[in-house]
Design a protein around this motif. Structure first.
Motif, mmCIF file in Angstrom:
data_model
loop_
_atom_site.group_PDB
_atom_site.id
_atom_site.type_symbol
_atom_site.label_atom_id
_atom_site.label_comp_id
_atom_site.label_asym_id
_atom_site.label_seq_id
_atom_site.Cartn_x
_atom_site.Cartn_y
_atom_site.Cartn_z
ATOM 1 N N PHE A 128 0.800 -1.222 0.000
ATOM 2 C CA PHE A 128 0.000 0.000 0.000
ATOM 3 C C PHE A 128 0.834 1.273 0.000
ATOM 4 O O PHE A 128 0.344 2.333 -0.364
ATOM 5 N N SER A 129 2.057 1.201 0.458
ATOM 6 C CA SER A 129 2.839 2.426 0.643
ATOM 7 C C SER A 129 4.342 2.143 0.654
ATOM 8 O O SER A 129 4.777 1.025 0.951
ATOM 9 N N GLY A 130 5.113 3.192 0.364
ATOM 10 C CA GLY A 130 6.563 3.099 0.433
ATOM 11 C C GLY A 130 7.103 3.525 1.782
ATOM 12 O O GLY A 130 8.311 3.764 1.926
ATOM 13 N N SER A 131 6.228 3.605 2.784
ATOM 14 C CA SER A 131 6.647 4.035 4.122
ATOM 15 C C SER A 131 7.788 3.178 4.655
ATOM 16 O O SER A 131 8.760 3.693 5.223
ATOM 17 N N MET A 132 7.703 1.873 4.463
ATOM 18 C CA MET A 132 8.743 0.990 4.965
ATOM 19 C C MET A 132 10.081 1.249 4.274
ATOM 20 O O MET A 132 11.144 1.190 4.904
ATOM 21 N N GLN A 133 10.043 1.557 2.980
ATOM 22 C CA GLN A 133 11.288 1.851 2.274
ATOM 23 C C GLN A 133 11.930 3.122 2.812
ATOM 24 O O GLN A 133 13.158 3.206 2.942
ATOM 25 N N SER A 134 11.106 4.119 3.151
ATOM 26 C CA SER A 134 11.630 5.337 3.781
ATOM 27 C C SER A 134 12.324 4.987 5.089
ATOM 28 O O SER A 134 13.401 5.499 5.401
ATOM 29 N N ALA A 135 11.683 4.107 5.864
ATOM 30 C CA ALA A 135 12.241 3.710 7.155
ATOM 31 C C ALA A 135 13.559 2.949 6.975
ATOM 32 O O ALA A 135 14.512 3.154 7.729
ATOM 33 N N LEU A 136 13.615 2.082 5.975
ATOM 34 C CA LEU A 136 14.839 1.309 5.725
ATOM 35 C C LEU A 136 15.991 2.222 5.288
ATOM 36 O O LEU A 136 17.134 2.044 5.705
ATOM 37 N N ASN A 137 15.668 3.193 4.439
ATOM 38 C CA ASN A 137 16.703 4.141 4.009
ATOM 39 C C ASN A 137 17.191 4.980 5.192
ATOM 40 O O ASN A 137 18.390 5.258 5.320
ATOM 41 N N ALA A 138 16.243 5.376 6.051
ATOM 42 C CA ALA A 138 16.604 6.154 7.237
ATOM 43 C C ALA A 138 17.476 5.323 8.169
ATOM 44 O O ALA A 138 18.427 5.838 8.765
ATOM 45 N N LYS A 139 17.164 4.046 8.281
ATOM 46 C CA LYS A 139 17.958 3.147 9.121
ATOM 47 C C LYS A 139 19.412 3.136 8.668
ATOM 48 O O LYS A 139 20.332 3.245 9.494
ATOM 49 N N GLU A 140 19.637 3.027 7.372
ATOM 50 C CA GLU A 140 20.999 2.998 6.847
ATOM 51 C C GLU A 140 21.723 4.312 7.118
ATOM 52 O O GLU A 140 22.925 4.319 7.428
ATOM 53 N N MET A 141 21.001 5.411 7.017
ATOM 54 C CA MET A 141 21.608 6.713 7.281
ATOM 55 C C MET A 141 22.021 6.846 8.743
ATOM 56 O O MET A 141 23.105 7.341 9.063
ATOM 57 N N VAL A 142 21.154 6.379 9.629
ATOM 58 C CA VAL A 142 21.455 6.460 11.061
ATOM 59 C C VAL A 142 22.602 5.523 11.426
ATOM 60 O O VAL A 142 23.495 5.872 12.197
ATOM 61 N N LEU A 143 22.600 4.331 10.840
ATOM 62 C CA LEU A 143 23.676 3.366 11.119
ATOM 63 C C LEU A 143 25.039 3.861 10.623
ATOM 64 O O LEU A 143 26.081 3.479 11.165
ATOM 65 N N GLN B 87 26.078 6.743 11.025
ATOM 66 C CA GLN B 87 26.561 7.628 12.087
ATOM 67 C C GLN B 87 26.763 6.892 13.398
ATOM 68 O O GLN B 87 27.692 7.185 14.157
ATOM 69 N N TYR B 88 25.866 5.923 13.647
ATOM 70 C CA TYR B 88 25.901 5.180 14.914
ATOM 71 C C TYR B 88 25.962 3.692 14.583
ATOM 72 O O TYR B 88 24.929 3.025 14.469
ATOM 73 N N GLU B 89 27.155 3.178 14.408
ATOM 74 C CA GLU B 89 27.344 1.805 13.939
ATOM 75 C C GLU B 89 26.805 0.758 14.903
ATOM 76 O O GLU B 89 26.459 -0.349 14.483
ATOM 77 N N ASP B 90 26.720 1.098 16.193
ATOM 78 C CA ASP B 90 26.238 0.119 17.166
ATOM 79 C C ASP B 90 24.737 0.219 17.405
ATOM 80 O O ASP B 90 24.185 -0.472 18.267
ATOM 81 N N ALA B 91 24.051 1.069 16.639
ATOM 82 C CA ALA B 91 22.598 1.225 16.812
ATOM 83 C C ALA B 91 21.875 -0.062 16.416
ATOM 84 O O ALA B 91 22.288 -0.765 15.490
ATOM 85 N N GLN B 92 20.804 -0.369 17.132
ATOM 86 C CA GLN B 92 19.970 -1.537 16.821
ATOM 87 C C GLN B 92 18.623 -1.036 16.317
ATOM 88 O O GLN B 92 17.831 -0.465 17.077
ATOM 89 N N ILE B 93 18.362 -1.234 15.045
ATOM 90 C CA ILE B 93 17.109 -0.779 14.430
ATOM 91 C C ILE B 93 16.540 -1.909 13.581
ATOM 92 O O ILE B 93 17.185 -2.365 12.631
ATOM 93 N N GLU B 94 15.354 -2.360 13.912
ATOM 94 C CA GLU B 94 14.669 -3.392 13.133
ATOM 95 C C GLU B 94 13.417 -2.773 12.511
ATOM 96 O O GLU B 94 12.592 -2.175 13.210
ATOM 97 N N VAL B 95 13.284 -2.894 11.200
ATOM 98 C CA VAL B 95 12.114 -2.378 10.478
ATOM 99 C C VAL B 95 11.368 -3.568 9.896
ATOM 100 O O VAL B 95 11.947 -4.363 9.150
ATOM 101 N N ILE B 96 10.100 -3.703 10.243
ATOM 102 C CA ILE B 96 9.338 -4.856 9.753
ATOM 103 C C ILE B 96 8.034 -4.433 9.082
ATOM 104 O O ILE B 96 7.466 -3.387 9.398
ATOM 105 N N ASP B 97 7.605 -5.240 8.149
ATOM 106 C CA ASP B 97 6.372 -5.027 7.390
ATOM 107 C C ASP B 97 5.210 -5.642 8.174
ATOM 108 O O ASP B 97 5.191 -6.847 8.428
ATOM 109 N N ALA B 98 4.228 -4.827 8.533
ATOM 110 C CA ALA B 98 3.081 -5.346 9.282
ATOM 111 C C ALA B 98 2.211 -6.252 8.406
ATOM 112 O O ALA B 98 1.448 -7.070 8.920
#
Length: 217
Positions: A97-112, A114-125
């Protein structure tokens, strides 16, 4: 040892009331909605859920448009948790329905980056609206039970396949817009038939009652 106090984040498609998200410490990343095609408001902050649906009822000839959260919207939400070393579980509306998850995945890579030890899990409901909200609340319950981020992700993956929404609609107008290649919405409108529609695994299924029973066995 993995931190069990992870942050729970969802896009505003989860349709959870503000009071509940505040009480359960759920961070919501808003979609943008517009009724004139020009002015977009943040869902949940600049326009409430009830107000949005009221506008749809009061303006039956106007079809709202939506825009997904941007990559920066997610970066702005993920970054403070990464800085604080708090794991993140982000649950997004079905990718069908939406590219919201892709935005979140791209944001995750950007944050990682900067913060290599960050734990971010993005899942499709794999669902949206009420069922997505229940899925998010289940994640909160797992957090309250002391599950770690990885344990919660594994448990949610097991249960999300069983989720589905059954609904019908009062008017065929909106469905006709989404189903331009099919003639059945027009026929259903003329005959006064309201189809039973199932949302399952990110897809809509149009069936009569007997066919629905077979799908759900």
């Amino acid at each position: 040892m993995e931190n069990s106090r992870f942050a729970v984040i969802s896009d505003s498609s989860c349709d959870l009331p503000d009071e509940l998200t505040a009480a359960k410490e759920i961070t919501v990343v808003p979609f943008y909605v517009s009724f004139d095609g020009e002015t977009y408001k943040k869902e949940g902050t600049e326009i409430g859920i009830r107000e949005f649906y009221r506008e749809m009822v009061e303006q039956p000839g106007v079809y709202p448009k939506s825009s997904m959260p941007s990559i920066q919207d997610y970066v702005d939400v993920f970054q403070p948790f990464a800085q604080a070393h708090i794991p993140v579980l982000c649950i997004c509306i079905t990718t069908k329905f939406s590219g919201s998850m892709q935005s979140a995945l791209n944001a995750k890579e950007m944050v990682l980056s900067q913060y290599e030890d960050a734990q971010i899990e993005v899942i499709d409901a794999t669902v949206n609206t009420v069922l997505q909200g229940l899925f998010v609340l289940e994640a909160v319950s797992m957090r309250e039970e002391g599950m770690t981020l990885s344990e919660a992700v594994a448990a949610l993956d097991e249960i999300k396949e069983s989720g589905r929404i059954f609904f019908t609609i009062g008017s065929m107008d909106y469905y006709s817009m989404a189903e331009e290649s099919e003639k059945w919405p027009f026929a259903a409108s003329v005959l006064g038939i309201r189809p039973i529609i199932t949302l399952k695994r990110g897809r809509y299924f149009k069936r009569n009652i007997e066919e629905q029973k077979k799908i759900d066995r």
